[in-house]
Design an enzyme around this catalytic site. Structure first.
Site, PDB file in Angstrom:
ATOM      1  CB  CYS A   1      -4.189   5.102   5.027  1.00 13.65           C
ATOM      2  SG  CYS A   1      -4.569   3.471   4.323  1.00 13.65           S
TER       3      CYS A   1
ATOM      4  N   GLY B   1      -5.764   8.955   0.562  1.00 14.36           N
ATOM      5  CA  GLY B   1      -6.628   7.757   0.432  1.00 14.36           C
ATOM      6  C   GLY B   1      -8.070   8.120   0.127  1.00 14.36           C
TER       7      GLY B   1
ATOM      8  CG  ASN C   1      -0.182   6.269   6.718  1.00 15.98           C
ATOM      9  OD1 ASN C   1       0.536   7.219   6.459  1.00 15.98           O
ATOM     10  ND2 ASN C   1      -0.273   5.593   5.758  1.00 15.98           N
ATOM     11  N   GLY C   2       0.276   2.879   6.734  1.00 15.27           N
ATOM     12  CA  GLY C   2       1.286   2.072   6.443  1.00 15.27           C
ATOM     13  C   GLY C   2       1.004   0.530   6.187  1.00 15.27           C
TER      14      GLY C   2
ATOM     15  CE1 TYR D   1       1.802  10.959  -7.733  1.00 15.25           C
ATOM     16  CE2 TYR D   1       1.760   9.400  -6.167  1.00 15.25           C
ATOM     17  CZ  TYR D   1       1.334   9.956  -7.037  1.00 15.25           C
ATOM     18  OH  TYR D   1       0.010   9.806  -7.647  1.00 15.25           O
TER      19      TYR D   1
END
Ligand code: SF4
Length: 489
Positions: free
Chosen positions: A23, A49, A124-125, A270
Site C-alpha cells: 500500500c 496499490g 502500509n504493511g 521490485y
C-alpha cells in the site's frame, strides 16, 4: 495440471504470477488544499496499490472523507470530489488488499469518532498478530466494521486508558506485531510512525512554496514528493513516531531499546519506484548494481541482454554494462492491461494474444539472449516469456534473476502465494530451469544482493534487511500464522 504441461496461451490467463505491492500512504499538514496534494502524492504511489484509494481531510471544524475502489485517477476523477474535501490537513491511502477482501468498507483511511474527536488511520504493511488481538478486542465488545488487519489500531486506540491521543496511539502500536508505516490524523495533529524494524518505507518532506513554514508531507516514497513539489527532509527512522501540529514537528522513540533496521530488501529489487531514494540509496542505482553483481556471479556468453519490462530494466542495464553485452528492448510491455481485464473468449484465446508482453523480433532473431527479470514467483510468466523469445527466433535463452530464489512467503505486507506454490520452494534451480524451458538459469546470491546495496555481506548475526522470502529468517514473530499451524495439526 503442471507448469510444464501448460501452453503459453494458457499461461496468459491463469492466476497472477507476480508479487503484489502493498500500500502507499500520504499525510499533509499545511494551510490549504490538503486533498489535492494528497491525491497528487497518491497518484505517484499508484504502483504500491491499485485496487482502492481514499482521502480524509480536516478543515478545522470537521472531517471529510472520500474512498472508492479503483485507481487514484478514477476515485478522484471528478473535481467536485476534491472540492468536497476541504482543509489543510489530510491523509490518504492506496490499497492493495493484503488482508481483507476488496470492499469499500476495507478501503482506507479508516475513521472513527472517539471521545477526543475524530481520528483517521492509514496503514502500509501487515500485522502478524492481528487475529489474536482481534479475538480479544471482540471479546471486550469491540465491533469490527471491516476485515482488514489495520482496524485493530482503531479499536486499540479506542479502548486505551491513556487520556491523550499520542499516549493512546503509542499504547496501540506497542501491542501490535508486524510491519507498519502509518499516517494518522486527529483534529490537532498529523502522526506518522514506522514499526521498530522499519520494514516498510516512510519519509518526511516539506512544502517549500507554501508561505507557512510549518507545511509538511509524509509519504511512503520520495517519488511522491516530486509530484507535490515537496523537498525531501529525511527518512522516518525505524520505531520513530513523528508528531506534526501547530508548534511544528517533534519526534519520539517509544521503542528506544529495541530498534535496528530490517528494511524490506525487496523494496530495492521490485516494489519501490526506481526514481525513489530510500536510506540515501537511489532505487534505480541499486537495481543497476544488483544487475552488475548478477553478471559477475552468473556470466554467460551471449549476443544481447534483454529485460523483462518494467522492473527488470535497471538490472538489465547494470548486467549489460558489467558484461559488455549490448542492451536491447527485446520485449515490449503493454501498459494498458488492467487487473480487471475481461477474460477473453476461447476464440481470442486461440489466437494466442499475448496480453502483457510482445517480443521485438528485430533484436532477438538469431541471437543468444540473456533475459533479465526481477524474481520468479510461480514460474508461469517466466515460462511464457522464454517461449515467446524462442518463437521470435532466439537461438539460446539464458534467464537471469535479480534476486535470490523466492522460497518463502511474506507476512509483512507483500501479497505472495503460499510457500508450496512458490516454484523455488519446491524445485531446485536445475528443475526450475527445465520447467521454464531456458538454456540456463541463474539468480543473484544473497551476498551479491547485499554487496549491491553497499553492505559487506549477509551476516546471520546482524542482517541489515528483512530478506525472509529468500532466507526464511523472519525478523518479526508470525503469531497468527503459527497459531493457525498449531490449530491445523
Ligand atoms: S519477507 Fe521478503 S517481501 Fe516480505 S518484508 Fe521481508 S524481504 Fe520484504
Amino acid at each position: 495440471m503442471t507448469l510444464s504441461s501448460l501452453s503459453s496461451h494458457e499461461l496468459d490467463f491463469i492466476d497472477d504470477d507476480e508479487f503484489h505491492e502493498e500500500c502507499g500512504v500520504v499525510g499533509i499538514w499545511t494551510t490549504q488544499d490538503a486533498a489535492s496534494l494528497t491525491a497528487l502524492g497518491l497518484h505517484a504511489l499508484q504502483h504500491r496499490g491499485q485496487e482502492a484509494s481514499g482521502i480524509v481531510t480536516y478543515d478545522g471544524n470537521q472531517f471529510h472523507t472520500h474512498r472508492g475502489l479503483g485507481l487514484v485517477g478514477e476515485v478522484f476523477d471528478d473535481p467536485r470530489v476534491i472540492a468536497s474535501l476541504p482543509g489543510g490537513m489530510g491523509i490518504g491511502h492506496n490499497r492493495y488488499a493484503t488482508t481483507g477482501e476488496t470492499q469499500l468498507r476495507n478501503v482506507q483511511p479508516l475513521y472513527g469518532d472517539f471521545e477526543f474527536g475524530g481520528f483517521a488511520v492509514a496503514h502500509n504493511g501487515n500485522l502478524t498478530n492481528a487475529q489474536l488481538l482481534k479475538q480479544s478486542l471482540v471479546r471486550r465488545g469491540c465491533l469490527f466494521q471491516s476485515s482488514t488487519d489495520s482496524e485493530v489500531f482503531i479499536h486499540l486506540i479506542a479502548i486505551s486508558l491513556y487520556s491523550n491521543v499520542i499516549d493512546r496511539f503509542i499504547d496501540a502500536i506497542k501491542q501490535v506485531q508486524g510491519a507498519y508505516s502509518l499516517v494518522a490524523l486527529s483534529k490537532d495533529m498529523l502522526i506518522a510512525a514506522r514499526d521498530p524494524l522499519g520494514v516498510r518505507p516512510l519519509i518526511l518532506g516539506k512544502l517549500p512554496y507554501i508561505q507557512d513554514e510549518n507545511s509538511w508531507v509524509v509519504a511512503s516514497e520520495t517519488c511522491a514528493l516530486s509530484s507535490m513539489g515537496a523537498d525531501f527532509v529525511r527518512d522516518i527512522e525505524p520505531g520513530e513516531v513523528i508528531i506534526i501540529d501547530h508548534d511544528g514537528v517533534r519526534s519520539i522513540h517509544p521503542f528506544a531499546d529495541n530498534t535496528s533496521s530490517r528494511f524490506c530488501i525487496f523494496e530495492y529489487v521490485y516494489f519501490a519506484r526506481p526514481d525513489s531514494v530510500i536510506e540515501n540509496k537511489s532505487v534505480y542505482m541499486a537495481r543497476k548494481k544488483i544487475g552488475a553483481e548478477l553478471a559477475k556471479e552468473s556470466h554467460v556468453e551471449a549476443d544481447v541482454v534483454v529485460p523483462v519490462p518494467d522492473s527488470g530494466v535497471p538490472a538489465a542495464i547494470g548486467y549489460a554494462e558489467a558484461s559488455n553485452i549490448p542492451f536491447e528492448l527485446g520485449i515490449i510491455r503493454s501498459h494498458y492491461i488492467g487487473r480487471t481485464f475481461i477474460e477473453p473468449t476461447d476464440q481470442i484465446r486461440n489466437l494466442g494474444v499475448k496480453l502483457k508482453h510482445a517480443t521485438n523480433r528485430a533484436v532477438i532473431n538469431g541471437k543468444r539472449v540473456i533475459l533479465i527479470d526481477d524474481s520468479i514467483v510461480r514460474g508461469t510468466t517466466s515460462k511464457k516469456i522464454v517461449e515467446m523469445v524462442r518463437a521470435a527466433g532466439a537461438i539460446e535463452v539464458h534467464l537471469r534473476i535479480a534476486s535470490p530464489p523466492t522460497q518463502h512467503s511474506c507476512f509483512y505486507g507483500i501479497d505472495t502465494p503460499a510457500e508450496e506454490k512458490l516454484l523455488a520452494h519446491t524445485h531446485s534451480i536445475d528443475e526450475m530451469c527445465k520447467l521454464i524451458g531456458a538454456d540456463s538459469l541463474g539468480f543473484v546470491s544473497a551476498d551479491g544482493l547485499y554487496r549491491a546495496l553497499q553492505e559487506d555481506k549477509r551476516n546471520n548475526q546482524n542482517p541489515q534487511y528483512c530478506d525472509a522470502c529468500f532466507t526464511g529468517d523472519y525478523p518479526i514473530p508470525l503469531t497468527d500464522h503459527d497459531m493457525q499451524l498449531v490449530k491445523s495439526k
